[in-house]
Design a protein around this motif. Structure first.
Motif, PDB file in Angstrom:
ATOM      1  N   UNK A  70      33.502  37.167  39.695  1.00 50.41           N
ATOM      2  CA  UNK A  70      32.954  36.153  38.788  1.00 50.41           C
ATOM      3  C   UNK A  70      33.720  36.128  37.470  1.00 50.41           C
ATOM      4  N   UNK A  71      33.946  37.309  36.885  1.00 52.85           N
ATOM      5  CA  UNK A  71      34.595  37.321  35.577  1.00 52.85           C
ATOM      6  C   UNK A  71      36.097  37.105  35.677  1.00 52.85           C
ATOM      7  N   UNK A  72      36.695  37.432  36.821  1.00 54.30           N
ATOM      8  CA  UNK A  72      38.106  37.106  37.009  1.00 54.30           C
ATOM      9  C   UNK A  72      38.311  35.599  37.070  1.00 54.30           C
ATOM     10  N   UNK A 125      34.466  42.222  30.308  1.00 55.79           N
ATOM     11  CA  UNK A 125      33.615  42.360  31.497  1.00 55.79           C
ATOM     12  C   UNK A 125      34.442  42.586  32.746  1.00 55.79           C
ATOM     13  N   UNK A 126      35.498  41.774  32.919  1.00 58.45           N
ATOM     14  CA  UNK A 126      36.258  41.838  34.169  1.00 58.45           C
ATOM     15  C   UNK A 126      37.003  43.159  34.314  1.00 58.45           C
ATOM     16  N   UNK A 127      37.394  43.776  33.200  1.00 61.14           N
ATOM     17  CA  UNK A 127      38.122  45.039  33.284  1.00 61.14           C
ATOM     18  C   UNK A 127      37.169  46.204  33.533  1.00 61.14           C
ATOM     19  N   UNK A 152      45.470  41.685  34.353  1.00 59.84           N
ATOM     20  CA  UNK A 152      44.159  41.951  34.944  1.00 59.84           C
ATOM     21  C   UNK A 152      44.242  42.052  36.451  1.00 59.84           C
ATOM     22  N   UNK A 153      45.104  41.232  37.047  1.00 58.94           N
ATOM     23  CA  UNK A 153      45.186  41.222  38.499  1.00 58.94           C
ATOM     24  C   UNK A 153      45.722  42.556  39.017  1.00 58.94           C
ATOM     25  N   UNK A 184      43.375  51.215  28.705  1.00 56.31           N
ATOM     26  CA  UNK A 184      44.617  50.644  28.182  1.00 56.31           C
ATOM     27  C   UNK A 184      44.540  49.136  28.108  1.00 56.31           C
ATOM     28  N   UNK A 185      43.973  48.487  29.132  1.00 60.02           N
ATOM     29  CA  UNK A 185      43.962  47.028  29.166  1.00 60.02           C
ATOM     30  C   UNK A 185      42.927  46.443  28.213  1.00 60.02           C
TER      31      UNK A 185
END
Length: 444
Positions: A114-116, A102-104, A226-227, A60-61
């Motif tokens: 790192x990606x966050x 990447x972060x998701x 994202x958090x 979804x994100x």
């Protein structure tokens, strides 16, 4: 995963061509449909899908990221018309999209960290390079210091955990030994500062007010969500201490949401008001995640998707007025229904969705979050009652104050809405209200 990543990377050379902004925008828009069709059947209820780390939350994100980034390019046409380094701007958007992807979809705690943190770099360039006022330097410093100071201790603790466990891969983490308590505190704090939680939220209104429309759209639409995805990922690892201490974060989030609702009534800057909306809505998301039940987690997902589309659309509307009047002050932006009656319809549609009126996705999210938090403690109905009531009050305050009343006498010329602007608003409103037909997706 790599084929979608390569598709984004191969768009970078297109950004260097003249008159290519429409091509980049169309390709990102196309990627969202390709991703939706090809990945949906492979999503698993567990954290590992067939496509790297893509599960219900991730799918979804990532889809929302594609959608918002394509809308960012459409909403920032003034940068292209003014020839203010459009190639650099499009490259920053693509780098931001890669960081989001990447972060998701990552499955390692270190790559997650790192990606966050990496998404702050393109956001900083966009705020400092394309911001409106000299205060954008202060907004950039707030963004860096709030987020880095909260998360740098987590990086050091991850090294300690790796030294103890010899592994930071999500499915293989099960025992942290004596590092467990500090891991819980630092992990939750790093995510909640970026969410943002009350008491750590001061960077968000400053970043929104000084940022261009593209940064406001992506901050409200994707980055705050994202958090929540990160907390959901690590919740299985910290569930033991979560059962003992989550009541503190939940109580602080809900009470902070009520206080932020009062702060909304004092705002005269339109973008600042919409930014404080986000903090108040995210307090319910924090409450749903911290209850650690399935209804709360899925309700937070649906509210995040709905709020991402709704608040991004409201920022687009505020930018449409700003481009015509040169001001975001509610004292000057009055009586807009006299100048742009068709745009007032979009103000009404998105404002009603913001207060969780049916058939918006926000309604499904808020109902499930009410159910989840009430199941945790029946006494929380008092705070939730105030949150829901004030949500309607400050949204009506924004709508009535901006659309009705006597218009500013200094306005001597005005342009009506363009087809691009109506198309952009439709791309926010239509999925926000049509996804309620697929409500069972969020509660499988």
């Amino acid at each position: 995963m790599l084929k979608y990543l390569l598709m984004i990377i191969f768009l970078v050379p297109l950004c260097l061509l003249n008159n290519s902004w429409w091509l980049v925008h169309s390709f990102i828009f196309l990627f969202s449909f390709v991703f939706m069709i090809c990945i949906y059947s492979y999503c698993d209820l567990n954290m590992i899908g067939y496509c790297f780390g893509i599960d219900y939350f991730s799918f979804s994100l990532i889809l929302l990221s594609f959608w918002i980034c394509s809308s960012m390019i459409m909403g920032s046409r003034s940068i292209y018309l003014s020839s203010y380094h459009p190639e650099f701007f499009f490259n920053l958007i693509l780098i931001l999209l890669i960081m989001l992807y990447f972060s998701i979809a990552c499955l390692s705690l270190l790559s997650l960290y790192i990606f966050f943190e990496a998404w702050m770099i393109p956001i900083m360039f966009l705020i400092l390079g394309l911001g409106y006022q000299p205060e954008r330097l202060q907004a950039g410093i707030y963004l860096i210091f709030y987020t880095l100071i909260a998360s740098l201790p987590l990086l050091l603790w991850l090294f300690k955990v790796y030294d103890y466990v010899n592994n930071l891969y999500f499915p293989l983490l099960f025992d942290f030994g004596s590092y467990y308590f500090m891991f819980y505190v630092l992990m939750v704090l790093a995510f909640l500062v970026k969410l943002p939680m009350f008491l750590f939220h001061l960077w968000l209104p400053k970043a929104h007010v000084e940022a261009p429309i593209s940064v406001s759209m992506t901050l409200a639409g994707v980055l705050l969500k994202l958090e929540g995805c990160g907390i959901f990922r690590v919740m299985k690892l910290i569930s033991f201490l979560g059962l003992k201490f989550n009541y503190f974060w939940l109580s602080l989030g809900l009470s902070g949401g009520v206080i932020i609702s009062f702060i909304c009534f004092c705002q005269v800057d339109l973008k600042s008001l919409i930014a404080y909306f986000s903090v108040a809505h995210m307090s319910m998301v924090i409450g749903g995640l911290m209850t650690m039940n399935w209804c709360g987690c899925m309700g937070s997902l649906s509210l995040k998707i709905g709020h991402g589309l709704c608040s991004s659309g409201l920022f687009c509307l505020s930018n449409i007025i700003y481009e015509r009047l040169g001001s975001r002050s509610l004292l000057m932006n009055k009586g807009m229904i006299n100048f742009m009656p068709s745009m007032s319809l979009w103000w009404f549609l998105l404002s009603s969705s913001n207060m969780a009126a049916p058939p918006s996705l926000n309604l499904i999210g808020e109902l499930s979050l009410l159910n989840s938090i009430m199941s945790w403690s029946s006494f929380s109905f008092l705070v939730l009652m105030f949150l829901s009531f004030f949500s309607a009050v400050y949204t009506l305050y924004m709508y009535s104050y901006s659309q009705h009343g006597s218009y500013f006498s200094g306005v001597y010329t005005f342009t009506l809405g363009y087809l691009r602007e109506y198309h952009l608003l439709f791309l926010h409103w239509f999925p926000l209200n049509i996804l309620c037909l697929k409500g069972e997706y969020f509660f499988v």
